[in-house]
Design an enzyme around this catalytic site. Sequence first.
Site, PDB file in Angstrom:
ATOM      1  N   ASN A 123      32.837  35.886  42.413  1.00  0.00           N
ATOM      2  CA  ASN A 123      33.604  35.254  41.060  1.00  0.00           C
ATOM      3  C   ASN A 123      34.516  34.253  41.471  1.00  0.00           C
ATOM      4  O   ASN A 123      35.163  33.872  40.437  1.00  0.00           O
ATOM      5  CB  ASN A 123      34.238  36.279  40.303  1.00  0.00           C
ATOM      6  CG  ASN A 123      35.237  37.200  40.996  1.00  0.00           C
ATOM      7  OD1 ASN A 123      35.517  36.788  41.710  1.00  0.00           O
ATOM      8  ND2 ASN A 123      35.561  38.221  40.275  1.00  0.00           N
ATOM      9  N   HIS A 126      40.369  34.235  43.043  1.00  0.00           N
ATOM     10  CA  HIS A 126      41.316  35.179  42.850  1.00  0.00           C
ATOM     11  C   HIS A 126      42.676  34.593  42.177  1.00  0.00           C
ATOM     12  O   HIS A 126      43.105  33.504  42.624  1.00  0.00           O
ATOM     13  CB  HIS A 126      41.685  35.859  44.170  1.00  0.00           C
ATOM     14  CG  HIS A 126      42.782  36.756  44.108  1.00  0.00           C
ATOM     15  ND1 HIS A 126      42.977  37.979  43.686  1.00  0.00           N
ATOM     16  CD2 HIS A 126      44.036  36.486  44.493  1.00  0.00           C
ATOM     17  CE1 HIS A 126      44.221  38.464  43.617  1.00  0.00           C
ATOM     18  NE2 HIS A 126      44.896  37.706  44.175  1.00  0.00           N
TER      19      HIS A 126
HETATM   20  P1  RTP Z   1      40.844  39.255  41.429  1.00  0.00           P
HETATM   21  O1  RTP Z   1      41.895  40.457  41.772  1.00  0.00           O
HETATM   22  O2  RTP Z   1      39.834  38.812  42.472  1.00  0.00           O
HETATM   23  O3  RTP Z   1      41.493  38.226  40.886  1.00  0.00           O
HETATM   24  O4  RTP Z   1      39.733  39.553  40.397  1.00  0.00           O
HETATM   25  P2  RTP Z   1      40.064  40.684  39.028  1.00  0.00           P
HETATM   26  O5  RTP Z   1      41.406  41.088  38.863  1.00  0.00           O
HETATM   27  O6  RTP Z   1      39.413  40.046  37.796  1.00  0.00           O
HETATM   28  O7  RTP Z   1      39.206  41.799  39.548  1.00  0.00           O
HETATM   29  P3  RTP Z   1      39.607  43.237  40.189  1.00  0.00           P
HETATM   30  O8  RTP Z   1      39.276  44.549  39.059  1.00  0.00           O
HETATM   31  O9  RTP Z   1      41.018  43.178  40.687  1.00  0.00           O
HETATM   32  O10 RTP Z   1      38.686  43.382  41.475  1.00  0.00           O
HETATM   33  C1  RTP Z   1      38.844  42.458  42.624  1.00  0.00           C
HETATM   34  C2  RTP Z   1      37.750  41.962  42.964  1.00  0.00           C
HETATM   35  O11 RTP Z   1      36.554  42.695  43.243  1.00  0.00           O
HETATM   36  C3  RTP Z   1      35.441  42.345  43.081  1.00  0.00           C
HETATM   37  N1  RTP Z   1      34.626  43.524  42.238  1.00  0.00           N
HETATM   38  N2  RTP Z   1      33.440  43.839  42.333  1.00  0.00           N
HETATM   39  N3  RTP Z   1      31.042  45.548  41.480  1.00  0.00           N
HETATM   40  C4  RTP Z   1      32.005  45.600  41.091  1.00  0.00           C
HETATM   41  O12 RTP Z   1      32.234  46.457  40.052  1.00  0.00           O
HETATM   42  C5  RTP Z   1      33.409  44.821  41.392  1.00  0.00           C
HETATM   43  N4  RTP Z   1      34.388  45.113  40.719  1.00  0.00           N
HETATM   44  C6  RTP Z   1      35.450  44.129  41.328  1.00  0.00           C
HETATM   45  C7  RTP Z   1      35.552  41.217  42.482  1.00  0.00           C
HETATM   46  O13 RTP Z   1      35.236  40.126  43.462  1.00  0.00           O
HETATM   47  C8  RTP Z   1      36.965  41.085  41.879  1.00  0.00           C
HETATM   48  O14 RTP Z   1      37.441  39.703  41.550  1.00  0.00           O
HETATM   49 MG    MG Z   2      42.599  42.074  40.461  1.00  0.00          MG
END
Ligand code: RTP
Ligand code: MG
Length: 149
Positions: A123, A126
């Site tokens: 995505n 971060h």
């Molecule tokens: P980030 O930490 O990267 O800013 O993104 P975020 O808060 O929107 O998402 P988070 O839930 O903290 O998850 C960190 C990163 O892990 C990958 N991810 N893959 N396959 C899945 O279900 C899954 N869930 C998360 C994504 O790259 C996410 O940004």
């Molecule tokens: Mg996150």
Amino acid sequence: PDLLNPNKQHTLVLIKPDGYTRGLTGEVLRRIEAKGYKLVGLKIKKASPELLAEHYIEHQGKHFFNDLVAVMSAAPLVAVVVEGDRVIEGVRTMMGATNPTLAAPGTIRGDLGRDWDTPAVQNIVHGSDSPTSADREIALWFPELVFHD
Ligand code: RTP
Ligand code: MG
């Protein structure tokens, strides 16, 4: 002079390997600067699995963790410290939802991302999710910028 101003709010932004490899670094930084935030730290780095495991420590044990560390360490990324009023919340708003298929148009992920067939969601960006996370992540990626007392 290049130390962080302790009176201002900062966040850690990563232009992840998918964003960097697709040549979206300039577009992401352009949006952040156009919003009115200031770039105060910037580096291109091929991060080690150890650094990424520490960065994503809250996700250790989740089904996507190993793949996330693998894709994040497979190619260079861009690490950025961004400064501004309510910048942590503001960058999160600019990023959009985690899943780029669901992220609203107008957001970085909504405009530039889509789903790819990998266990970890790709995505583009971060951004730190709280002041506690921002402090921890900036110290991890930019130890040279942080005051130690
Ligand atoms: P980030 O930490 O990267 O800013 O993104 P975020 O808060 O929107 O998402 P988070 O839930 O903290 O998850 C960190 C990163 O892990 C990958 N991810 N893959 N396959 C899945 O279900 C899954 N869930 C998360 C994504 O790259 C996410 O940004
Ligand atoms: Mg996150």
